[in-house]
Design a protein around this motif. Structure first.
Motif, PDB file in Angstrom:
ATOM      1  N   LEU A  63      27.390  42.901 -32.652  1.00  0.00           N
ATOM      2  CA  LEU A  63      26.066  43.473 -32.913  1.00  0.00           C
ATOM      3  C   LEU A  63      26.125  44.923 -33.416  1.00  0.00           C
ATOM      4  N   PHE A  64      27.317  45.549 -33.336  1.00  0.00           N
ATOM      5  CA  PHE A  64      27.410  46.902 -33.906  1.00  0.00           C
ATOM      6  C   PHE A  64      27.213  46.881 -35.429  1.00  0.00           C
ATOM      7  N   SER A  65      27.395  45.672 -36.024  1.00  0.00           N
ATOM      8  CA  SER A  65      27.160  45.583 -37.478  1.00  0.00           C
ATOM      9  C   SER A  65      25.680  45.821 -37.793  1.00  0.00           C
ATOM     10  N   VAL A  66      24.794  45.572 -36.791  1.00  0.00           N
ATOM     11  CA  VAL A  66      23.364  45.843 -37.016  1.00  0.00           C
ATOM     12  C   VAL A  66      23.158  47.349 -37.205  1.00  0.00           C
ATOM     13  N   ASP A  67      23.910  48.155 -36.451  1.00  0.00           N
ATOM     14  CA  ASP A  67      23.826  49.621 -36.606  1.00  0.00           C
ATOM     15  C   ASP A  67      24.133  50.023 -38.041  1.00  0.00           C
ATOM     16  N   TRP A  68      25.155  49.364 -38.585  1.00  0.00           N
ATOM     17  CA  TRP A  68      25.546  49.673 -39.967  1.00  0.00           C
ATOM     18  C   TRP A  68      24.395  49.341 -40.938  1.00  0.00           C
ATOM     19  N   ALA A  69      23.766  48.140 -40.690  1.00  0.00           N
ATOM     20  CA  ALA A  69      22.662  47.719 -41.572  1.00  0.00           C
ATOM     21  C   ALA A  69      21.504  48.716 -41.477  1.00  0.00           C
ATOM     22  N   VAL A  70      21.205  49.190 -40.254  1.00  0.00           N
ATOM     23  CA  VAL A  70      20.110  50.155 -40.082  1.00  0.00           C
ATOM     24  C   VAL A  70      20.450  51.444 -40.810  1.00  0.00           C
ATOM     25  N   TYR A  71      21.725  51.868 -40.674  1.00  0.00           N
ATOM     26  CA  TYR A  71      22.164  53.101 -41.321  1.00  0.00           C
ATOM     27  C   TYR A  71      21.994  52.998 -42.846  1.00  0.00           C
ATOM     28  N   LYS A  72      22.275  51.797 -43.371  1.00  0.00           N
ATOM     29  CA  LYS A  72      22.161  51.577 -44.824  1.00  0.00           C
ATOM     30  C   LYS A  72      20.719  51.260 -45.233  1.00  0.00           C
ATOM     31  N   LYS A  73      19.813  51.276 -44.249  1.00  0.00           N
ATOM     32  CA  LYS A  73      18.391  50.973 -44.487  1.00  0.00           C
ATOM     33  C   LYS A  73      18.162  49.512 -44.916  1.00  0.00           C
ATOM     34  N   PHE A  74      19.085  48.586 -44.484  1.00  0.00           N
ATOM     35  CA  PHE A  74      18.867  47.159 -44.741  1.00  0.00           C
ATOM     36  C   PHE A  74      18.227  46.566 -43.493  1.00  0.00           C
ATOM     37  N   HIS A  75      16.942  46.827 -43.345  1.00  0.00           N
ATOM     38  CA  HIS A  75      16.265  46.401 -42.119  1.00  0.00           C
ATOM     39  C   HIS A  75      16.304  44.880 -41.946  1.00  0.00           C
ATOM     40  N   ASN A  76      16.026  44.162 -43.043  1.00  0.00           N
ATOM     41  CA  ASN A  76      15.961  42.697 -42.943  1.00  0.00           C
ATOM     42  C   ASN A  76      17.313  42.110 -42.580  1.00  0.00           C
ATOM     43  N   LEU A  77      18.372  42.661 -43.198  1.00  0.00           N
ATOM     44  CA  LEU A  77      19.711  42.157 -42.905  1.00  0.00           C
ATOM     45  C   LEU A  77      20.044  42.389 -41.426  1.00  0.00           C
ATOM     46  N   GLY A  78      19.706  43.604 -40.933  1.00  0.00           N
ATOM     47  CA  GLY A  78      19.963  43.942 -39.525  1.00  0.00           C
ATOM     48  C   GLY A  78      19.260  42.963 -38.600  1.00  0.00           C
ATOM     49  N   SER A  79      17.963  42.702 -38.872  1.00  0.00           N
ATOM     50  CA  SER A  79      17.202  41.781 -38.017  1.00  0.00           C
ATOM     51  C   SER A  79      17.821  40.388 -38.075  1.00  0.00           C
ATOM     52  N   THR A  80      18.214  39.954 -39.296  1.00  0.00           N
ATOM     53  CA  THR A  80      18.791  38.609 -39.430  1.00  0.00           C
ATOM     54  C   THR A  80      20.074  38.490 -38.610  1.00  0.00           C
ATOM     55  N   ILE A  81      20.966  39.494 -38.724  1.00  0.00           N
ATOM     56  CA  ILE A  81      22.225  39.425 -37.960  1.00  0.00           C
ATOM     57  C   ILE A  81      21.924  39.331 -36.467  1.00  0.00           C
ATOM     58  N   LEU A  82      21.018  40.199 -35.993  1.00  0.00           N
ATOM     59  CA  LEU A  82      20.716  40.241 -34.559  1.00  0.00           C
ATOM     60  C   LEU A  82      20.189  38.881 -34.071  1.00  0.00           C
ATOM     61  N   LEU A  83      19.183  38.354 -34.775  1.00  0.00           N
ATOM     62  CA  LEU A  83      18.505  37.151 -34.291  1.00  0.00           C
ATOM     63  C   LEU A  83      19.411  35.914 -34.374  1.00  0.00           C
ATOM     64  N   ILE A  84      20.112  35.772 -35.494  1.00  0.00           N
ATOM     65  CA  ILE A  84      20.953  34.566 -35.665  1.00  0.00           C
ATOM     66  C   ILE A  84      22.147  34.608 -34.695  1.00  0.00           C
ATOM     67  N   THR A  85      22.783  35.803 -34.573  1.00  0.00           N
ATOM     68  CA  THR A  85      23.937  35.909 -33.676  1.00  0.00           C
ATOM     69  C   THR A  85      23.540  35.561 -32.243  1.00  0.00           C
ATOM     70  N   LEU A  86      22.393  36.143 -31.796  1.00  0.00           N
ATOM     71  CA  LEU A  86      21.969  35.888 -30.410  1.00  0.00           C
ATOM     72  C   LEU A  86      21.645  34.407 -30.206  1.00  0.00           C
ATOM     73  N   THR A  87      20.955  33.792 -31.195  1.00  0.00           N
ATOM     74  CA  THR A  87      20.601  32.378 -31.052  1.00  0.00           C
ATOM     75  C   THR A  87      21.874  31.525 -30.928  1.00  0.00           C
ATOM     76  N   LEU A  88      22.845  31.807 -31.815  1.00  0.00           N
ATOM     77  CA  LEU A  88      24.078  31.008 -31.776  1.00  0.00           C
ATOM     78  C   LEU A  88      24.821  31.206 -30.456  1.00  0.00           C
ATOM     79  N   MET A  89      24.850  32.494 -29.988  1.00  0.00           N
ATOM     80  CA  MET A  89      25.570  32.769 -28.742  1.00  0.00           C
ATOM     81  C   MET A  89      24.929  32.026 -27.560  1.00  0.00           C
ATOM     82  N   LEU A  90      23.586  32.130 -27.452  1.00  0.00           N
ATOM     83  CA  LEU A  90      22.900  31.480 -26.332  1.00  0.00           C
ATOM     84  C   LEU A  90      23.069  29.955 -26.412  1.00  0.00           C
TER      85      LEU A  90
END
Ligand code: C2E
Ligand code: CA
Ligand code: CA
Length: 636
Positions: A63-90
C-alpha cells in the motif's frame, strides 16, 4: 467566442480544493488501513497464523505505492490500488479462513465505504462485482466440496480483529459524514451569497445611487401600473419633468461634492411634496420626474408644479455656504399627450425647454404648436438616411483582452459617423435618434454586413482565433427580421457564425415575447454567441440569462471607470463578477483605463476586458496593425 484561458476545471479554485481534500482523505484512509493491518498482523502472529501474517504485512507494504500515486497526483490510480488490493487480500483471507463467515468479510463494508468516499462510480461498481465474484467462488467451493471452510471458534484474537475492522469503518464513516455536512454548509452559504448579490444588483438597477430615488427603469415599471389605475378610474395622469437651472455652474465653481449635496437635498424636498400615490424619480444628471396619479384636471398638476418651484427656490445651505438654485418644469398629460412614458417624458422635456427659454424658474405644459425640437429630430433623421447612401458611416474596432493569459480574443465593432459638415458625430447622439425614427433597421443591417465582410477579410489574411461583437438595438428585433439579415450577411461574406457575437441589452430580453424567443433561438442554432451589454444598469433579471443561453455579461464602463474612486461602484462590479462566475458565464469589463483597474478585475475573477488601457476603438487598418504588433509581442 474563442477562450484561450486554461481549462475551466483546472483554473477553478473550487475544483482544485475538492481534489486536494480527496487526496487528503485518501492518505488518512490509507494510514488507518495500514495501522489496522499491522495490529491484525500482531494478532495473527500471536495465534500462529503465519500465512495470514505474511499476507497482512505484504499488503501493508504494497500500500506504500498509494503514497507514490498521491505524490504524483494520480488520485484515481491511488484509490484503485488501495481498493483492489484490500479486496483481494480480504478475499484470500476468507478463502483460507472461515469462508464467507470469516471476520475478514466484515472488511468488505469498509472497502465499499472507502470506494463511495474516494472514487468514482465505475470503480465502486468494479469493486462490488469483484467482492460478489469472490463470495460466489467461496460459496461454490463449499457447496461443491472442492474447498470446504471450517468455522473457527471465537476467541480473544478473532474478537480483537472484528473490533479493529469496526473501528476503521467507524472512522471512515465519520470522515464521510463530516465532508458531507461541510459540503452542504458551503452550498447553503454559496447560495445565499448569490441571492444577496442578485438582490443588491436588482436594487441598484432600480435606484439612483446618489439620491436613493427610483431611477428610469423603476419609473417605467411604476408608470405602467399607475397609468392602468388612472384609466380604470377615468382620471388623467401627469408627468412633470424638472430640470435644475444652475447646477452646472455650481458644480464647476464649487465642485461636485457641493453639487451632490444639492441633488440630495432636492430629492428630499421633492419627496416631501409628493403624496403617497405620486412617484418621484431621478431621471438623469440634474433631471427629475414626478408622476402624478389620482388627479382630476391639469390644474392639480399646475398646483404641484408651483409648490415645486417655490420649494426648490428656497436657499440651500451646504457647509455653511448659502446657495440658490431654481428649476424649470415641463408637464405632459396622459392620455392627451401620449399613453407611454417615453412619449410623455419627451413631450414634458420639450415643454421644459420652452419654460427655460422663457426665462427659467417657471413651468409649461406641452404645446404641439411650438414643437420645434421635433423638427431638429426630423432633420438629423433625414440626413442619416442620406449618410447611409453616401457611405459616411465607418466601423471602428476595440480589442477585447483575456485578462488571464493576455491574449487578444476579439473585437467590439463600434459605429462612427463622419458628417461632411458637422464632423464627427458620436453614436451616443445618433443611435437613439436612429432608434426612434426606425433608421436603425437599415443602419443595423449595414453594421452587421460590414462587420462580417471585415471579419472574413481578416480570416483570408491569415488572422484567426477572434470573434467580432456587434451591438444590436431592440428595435432591430421588434421591427426587423434580424435573423434573416444576419443569415444573409454570413452567407454573402462567408464569415463563420460562431465567430460573430451579438451584444444585447437587458431591456430587449425583458420583453419576453414569442417572436423574440424564436428569433434568438434561430440565431443560436446558427451558432452565434450572445452577451449582455451594460449589465447592471437595466433590469437584471436572471431568468432570461438561462432561457436565452447567454455566454457573457459586460460590465458597464461607468462602473468600471469609477470603481477605484467609488466604493459603491466597486461593490457593483464585484457583485456582477460573482454572479456571472456562479452562473458559469464569462465576464467582460468595459472601460478599463489603468493597469491597477485591470489587476483588481483579474483578482476578482473577471476574465476579459476592453478599454483605453490597451486600445481605443480603431479603424480596420489600424486595428490590424495593432493586432499584428500584439501577436509579435506575445511571441517574444
Ligand atoms: P457600448 O456598447 O457600451 O460601447 C462601449 C463604449 O465605451 C464605446 O463608446 C467605447 O468607445 C467606449 N469605451 C471603450 N473603452 C473605454 C475606456 O477605457 N474609457 C472610456 N471613457 N470609454 C471607453 P462609443 O463608441 O462612443 O459607443 C457608445 C455607444 O453607442 C455604445 O456603447 C453602444 O451602445 C452604441 N453603439 C455603438 N455602435 C453601435 C452599433 O453599431 N449599433 C448600435 N445599436 N449601437 C451602437
Ligand atoms: Ca457594446
Ligand atoms: Ca457599455
Amino acid at each position: 467566442m474563442p477562450n484561450n484561458s486554461p481549462s475551466p476545471a483546472d483554473a477553478d479554485p473550487m475544483v482544485s480544493a475538492v481534489r486536494k481534500k480527496l487526496n487528503q482523505r485518501l492518505v488518512q484512509v490509507l494510514r488507518a488501513t495500514q495501522l489496522a493491518l499491522l495490529l491484525t498482523a500482531i494478532n495473527t502472529v500471536l495465534i500462529g497464523k503465519i500465512i495470514d501474517t505474511a499476507v497482512l504485512l505484504g499488503t501493508a507494504a504494497l500500500l506504500f505505492s498509494v503514497d507514490w500515486a498521491v505524490y504524483k497526483k494520480f488520485h484515481n490510480l491511488g484509490s484503485t490500488i488501495l481498493l483492489i488490493t484490500l479486496t483481494l487480500m480480504l478475499s484470500y483471507l476468507a478463502w483460507i479462513g472461515s469462508g464467507i463467515r470469516d471476520t475478514s468479510i466484515l472488511g468488505y463494508c469498509g472497502i465499499l465505504i472507502f470506494a463511495a468516499m474516494l472514487s468514482n462510480k465505475r470503480l465502486l461498481l468494479v469493486v462490488m462485482l469483484l467482492m460478489l465474484s469472490m463470495c460466489a467462488l467461496i460459496i461454490y467451493g463449499n457447496i461443491s466440496g472442492l474447498h470446504v471452510n471450517t468455522i473457527e471458534p471465537t476467541n480473544i484474537f478473532t474478537g480483537t480483529i472484528v473490533m479493529i475492522i469496526l473501528s476503521v469503518i467507524g472512522f471512515s464513516v465519520w470522515l464521510m459524514a463530516h465532508d458531507y455536512r461541510t459540503a452542504l454548509d458551503d452550498l447553503v452559504h454559496e447560495n445565499s451569497l448569490v441571492h444577496e448579490s442578485h438582490l443588491k444588483i436588482e436594487h441598484m438597477a432600480m435606484h439612483d445611487q446618489l439620491t436613493e430615488l427610483p431611477n428610469r427603469n423603476m419609473a417605467h415599471i411604476a408608470f405602467t401600473s399607475a397609468y392602468a389605475q388612472a384609466q380604470e378610474n377615468g382620471q388623467p395622469l401627469a408627468v412633470i419633468f424638472i430640470d435644475l437651472d444652475n447646477l452646472k455652474p455650481i458644480n464647476d465653481s464649487l465642485g461636485h461634492e457641493i453639487g451632490d449635496h444639492i441633488l440630495k437635498e432636492v430629492s428630499k424636498r421633492l419627496n416631501a411634496i409628493a403624496l403617497k400615490q405620486h412617484i418621484v424619480c431621478r431621471y438623469g444628471g440634474d433631471e427629475f420626474i414626478m408622476i402624478l396619479q389620482d388627479i382630476h384636471t391639469s390644474d392639480d398638476a399646475s398646483a404641484i408644479a408651483m409648490i415645486i418651484l417655490h420649494s426648490i427656490s428656497l436657499p440651500f445651505a451646504v457647509k455653511n455656504i448659502e446657495m440658490n438654485c431654481t428649476c424649470s418644469i415641463g408637464i405632459a398629460m396622459a392620455p392627451r399627450d401620449g399613453n407611454d412614458l417615453d412619449t410623455l417624458i419627451k413631450k414634458a422635456d420639450i415643454a421644459m425647454y420652452q419654460s427655460k427659454d422663457s426665462g427659467r424658474n417657471s413651468f409649461r405644459f406641452f404645446d404641439v404648436a411650438s414643437n420645434h425640437k421635433m423638427f431638429e429630430h426630423l432633420n438629423l433623421t433625414t440626413s442619416m438616411r442620406k449618410a447611409l447612401a453616401e457611405k459616411q458611416f465607418v466601423l471602428y474596432y476595440q480589442p477585447k483582452i483575456n485578462l488571464h493569459d493576455h491574449s487578444l480574443v476579439g473585437f467590439e465593432a463600434l459605429i462612427r459617423w463622419q458628417h461632411p459638415q458637422y464632423g464627427f458625430i458620436s453614436p451616443e447622439t445618433f443611435i437613439s435618434l436612429a432608434e426612434s425614427s426606425g433608421v436603425i433597421i437599415q443602419l443595423g443591417e449595414w453594421v452587421i454586413n460590414e462587420a462580417c465582410r471585415q471579419g472574413k477579410k481578416w480570416l483570408d489574411k491569415g488572422l484567426n482565433n477572434f470573434s467580432i461583437a456587434v451591438n444590436v438595438s431592440s428595435i432591430q428585433f421588434k421591427r426587423g427580421t434580424i435573423d434573416n439579415v444576419i443569415m444573409n450577411a454570413l452567407e454573402r461574406s462567408g464569415f463563420p457564425p460562431h465567430m460573430l457575437e451579438l451584444e444585447l441589452t437587458e431591456s430587449l430580453l425583458i420583453d419576453d415575447t414569442e417572436r423574440l424567443a424564436t428569433t434568438l433561438s434561430n440565431l443560436r442554432s446558427m451558432g452565434l454567441h450572445f452577451s449582455i451589454d451594460d449589465f447592471g444598469t437595466g433590469y437584471s433579471n436572471l431568468g432570461y440569462l438561462k432561457k436565452f443561453e447567454v455566454e457573457s455579461l459586460k460590465i458597464d464602463q461607468s462602473f468600471v471607470r469609477r470603481m477605484e474612486q467609488n466604493p459603491e461602484d466597486a461593490v457593483i462590479v464585484k457583485a456582477i463578477i460573482q454572479l456571472s462566475n456562479s452562473l458559469g458565464l464569462d465576464t467582460i469589463a468595459e472601460g478599463v483605463e489603468t493597469e491597477s483597474t485591470a489587476d483588481i478585475l483579474r483578482g476578482l475573477g473577471c476574465n476579459m476586458a476592453q478599454g483605453y488601457l490597451w486600445s481605443r476603438p480603431l479603424p480596420a487598418l489600424e486595428t490590424e496593425r495593432f493586432w499584428r504588433d500584439w501577436c509579435l509581442l506575445e511571441q517574444t
